[in-house]
Motif scaffolding. Structure first.
Motif, short mmCIF file in Angstrom:
data_model
loop_
_atom_site.label_atom_id
_atom_site.label_comp_id
_atom_site.label_asym_id
_atom_site.label_seq_id
_atom_site.Cartn_x
_atom_site.Cartn_y
_atom_site.Cartn_z
N PHE A 255 -7.68 1.30 6.15
CA PHE A 255 -6.81 2.12 5.76
C PHE A 255 -6.67 2.05 4.09
CE2 PHE A 255 -3.00 5.08 5.24
CZ PHE A 255 -1.93 4.11 4.75
N TYR B 16 -9.63 3.33 1.63
CA TYR B 16 -9.75 4.52 1.51
C TYR B 16 -8.55 4.84 1.00
CZ TYR B 16 -9.34 9.55 2.65
OH TYR B 16 -10.02 10.44 3.08
N ALA B 17 -7.24 4.73 0.90
CA ALA B 17 -6.10 4.24 0.14
C ALA B 17 -6.16 4.13 -1.81
CB ALA B 17 -4.98 3.70 0.42
N SER C 248 -9.17 4.02 -3.13
CA SER C 248 -10.68 4.88 -3.54
C SER C 248 -9.66 6.44 -3.64
CB SER C 248 -11.35 5.65 -2.29
OG SER C 248 -11.57 5.69 -2.43
N VAL D 91 -0.76 6.27 -5.56
CA VAL D 91 -0.61 5.67 -4.29
C VAL D 91 -0.03 6.75 -3.20
CG1 VAL D 91 -0.34 3.84 -2.04
CG2 VAL D 91 -1.41 2.99 -4.36
N LEU D 92 1.01 6.67 -4.05
CA LEU D 92 1.88 8.09 -3.43
C LEU D 92 0.98 9.44 -3.11
CD1 LEU D 92 5.29 7.24 -4.79
CD2 LEU D 92 4.77 6.73 -2.24
N MET E 164 -1.53 9.01 -0.51
CA MET E 164 -1.29 9.17 1.15
C MET E 164 -0.66 10.52 1.22
SD MET E 164 -0.67 6.33 2.19
CE MET E 164 -1.69 5.82 0.95
N MET F 2 -4.50 12.17 1.57
CA MET F 2 -4.74 11.81 3.11
C MET F 2 -3.78 11.76 4.33
SD MET F 2 -4.45 7.48 1.71
CE MET F 2 -5.63 6.69 2.95
N PHE G 13 -0.93 11.65 4.94
CA PHE G 13 -0.12 11.05 5.68
C PHE G 13 1.24 10.69 4.69
CE2 PHE G 13 -2.36 8.45 8.08
CZ PHE G 13 -3.21 8.43 7.84
N ARG H 143 4.19 11.73 5.62
CA ARG H 143 5.33 10.85 6.56
C ARG H 143 5.50 9.89 5.86
NH1 ARG H 143 2.22 10.35 12.32
NH2 ARG H 143 -0.01 10.88 11.27
N PHE H 144 5.19 9.06 5.34
CA PHE H 144 4.73 7.29 4.59
C PHE H 144 5.22 7.98 3.81
CE2 PHE H 144 2.55 6.16 8.20
CZ PHE H 144 1.88 6.04 7.39
N ASP I 29 -13.05 -3.15 -4.49
CA ASP I 29 -13.58 -1.51 -4.71
C ASP I 29 -14.44 -1.94 -6.47
OD1 ASP I 29 -13.98 0.96 -5.81
OD2 ASP I 29 -11.89 2.16 -4.69
N VAL J 130 -12.62 0.49 -9.27
CA VAL J 130 -10.60 0.07 -9.58
C VAL J 130 -11.17 -0.87 -11.01
CG1 VAL J 130 -8.84 -0.71 -8.99
CG2 VAL J 130 -10.04 0.81 -7.38
N ILE K 276 2.58 -1.42 -2.72
CA ILE K 276 3.03 0.62 -1.98
C ILE K 276 2.06 0.72 -0.77
CG2 ILE K 276 3.49 2.66 -1.73
CD1 ILE K 276 4.78 2.55 -3.95
N LEU K 277 0.71 0.02 -1.67
CA LEU K 277 -0.48 -0.15 -0.36
C LEU K 277 0.11 -1.21 0.38
CD1 LEU K 277 -3.56 -0.27 -2.59
CD2 LEU K 277 -2.67 1.51 -0.91
N LEU L 48 3.19 0.56 7.40
CA LEU L 48 3.30 2.03 8.46
C LEU L 48 2.51 2.45 9.26
CD1 LEU L 48 4.97 3.45 6.09
CD2 LEU L 48 6.12 2.44 7.91
N PHE L 49 1.05 1.82 8.43
CA PHE L 49 -0.46 2.61 9.00
C PHE L 49 -0.12 2.07 10.77
CE2 PHE L 49 -4.67 4.71 9.76
CZ PHE L 49 -4.88 3.57 10.58
N GLU M 26 -5.70 12.90 11.37
CA GLU M 26 -5.30 12.08 10.03
C GLU M 26 -6.25 10.79 10.17
OE1 GLU M 26 -1.07 13.91 10.09
OE2 GLU M 26 -2.51 13.76 11.27
N PHE N 254 -11.17 10.16 9.09
CA PHE N 254 -11.68 8.70 8.28
C PHE N 254 -12.17 7.09 9.14
CE2 PHE N 254 -8.57 5.12 7.25
CZ PHE N 254 -7.55 5.49 7.53
N LEU N 255 -11.12 6.99 10.14
CA LEU N 255 -11.15 5.85 10.72
C LEU N 255 -13.10 5.77 11.86
CD1 LEU N 255 -7.85 4.72 11.50
CD2 LEU N 255 -9.81 3.22 10.40
#
Lengths: 147, 115
Positions: free
Chosen positions: A44, A47-48, A50, A69-70, A73, A76, A78, A80-81, B51, B54, B64-65, B71-72, B106, B109-110
């Motif tokens: 996760f 992916y986020a 990227s 990042v927001l 989200m 992706m 998400f 709700r996050f 990555d 990056v 935030i990540l 949360l995930f 959602e 991706f996994l």
């Protein structure tokens, strides 16, 4: 140590705690499931990252920021996050501001008082400062990394 | 209490409970809602740096990540639990996770990444 990015795992104990708090009391989790969730969390983040990086590049920036990042989200699915993340960000910014002011204050106090007198106290404070310095060093690290 | 032996994260030594394996340098647990993030930012940063595209990531982005990853984890655990409940089990199994991944868009991706 890690051969692939997905092998960079987040600490098991923390993952387990998060899972247990999300689930009702008395529910357990098998080791395989826990380890799979941990791995999923790493994927996760990758992916986020990227996705966020795409937004940064669109904005012609080289540094990922919070809004990238927001945006990631949302991309992706998400969404709700987003709200809890924005709240967390505000709290984080307040805390960072407080930390900076506190460490500047500590430094001022240290200069004022005698070293001998404050030796014991400052050992604890030094630990705090080391931690903050670590963060600053990490920040410096970021600036030096050129991928 | 053992004094930190030159390590940069002495707070690890202060954990009183048996779960001392959890490094939580960034987690103030004093007030509800003040818990900002339990995942160590350094590890999240390591993932981000993995990555090749990056260049740099700001501290806020890393934070935030980390929070998003938490949360995930909560989300996927709850979704997987729904599957276990249907099986009337009280232990989450790997297959519950696989089912959740297949069922929830959602999590697409996994697919194929957990093996």
């Amino acid at each position: 140590m890690a051969e692939r990015p997905e092998d960079l795992n987040l600490p098991n104990a923390v993952i387990t705690r998060i899972i247990k708090e999300a689930l009702p009391d008395g529910v357990n989790i098998s080791k395989e499931a826990r380890s799979a969730i941990s791995r999923a969390a790493s994927v996760f983040v990758l992916y986020a990252t990227s996705c966020a990086n795409n937004f940064a590049m669109k904005g012609k920036r080289k540094t990922l920021n919070a809004s990238d990042v927001l945006s990631a989200m949302e991309e992706m699915e998400f969404q709700r996050f987003v709200t809890p993340l924005k709240e967390a960000l505000e709290a984080y910014r307040r805390e960072q501001k407080g930390k900076k002011e506190a460490s500047e204050q500590k430094k001022k106090d240290k200069d004022k008082k005698t070293d001998a007198e404050e030796q014991d106290k400052s050992r604890d404070e030094d630990n705090d400062e080391d931690e903050e310095r670590l963060e600053e060093e990490e920040q410096n690290e970021e600036e030096e990394v050129d991928n | 209490m053992a004094a930190a032996a030159g390590s940069g994260t002495p707070r690890e030594e202060e954990g009183p409970s048996g779960e001392a394996a959890a490094p939580q340098p960034q987690a103030p647990t004093s007030a509800p809602g003040a818990r900002l993030s339990r995942l160590p930012l350094a590890r999240v940063k390591a993932l981000v740096k993995a990555d090749p595209d990056v260049t740099l990531a700001g501290q806020e982005a890393i934070f935030i990540l980390a929070r998003a990853a938490e949360l995930f984890v909560e989300t996927i655990a709850k979704d997987a639990y729904c599957c276990a409940q249907q099986g009337k089990r009280k232990t989450l199994q790997r297959r519950d996770l696989d089912n959740a991944i297949e069922a929830v868009d959602e999590f697409a991706f996994l697919e194929g990444t957990l093996d």
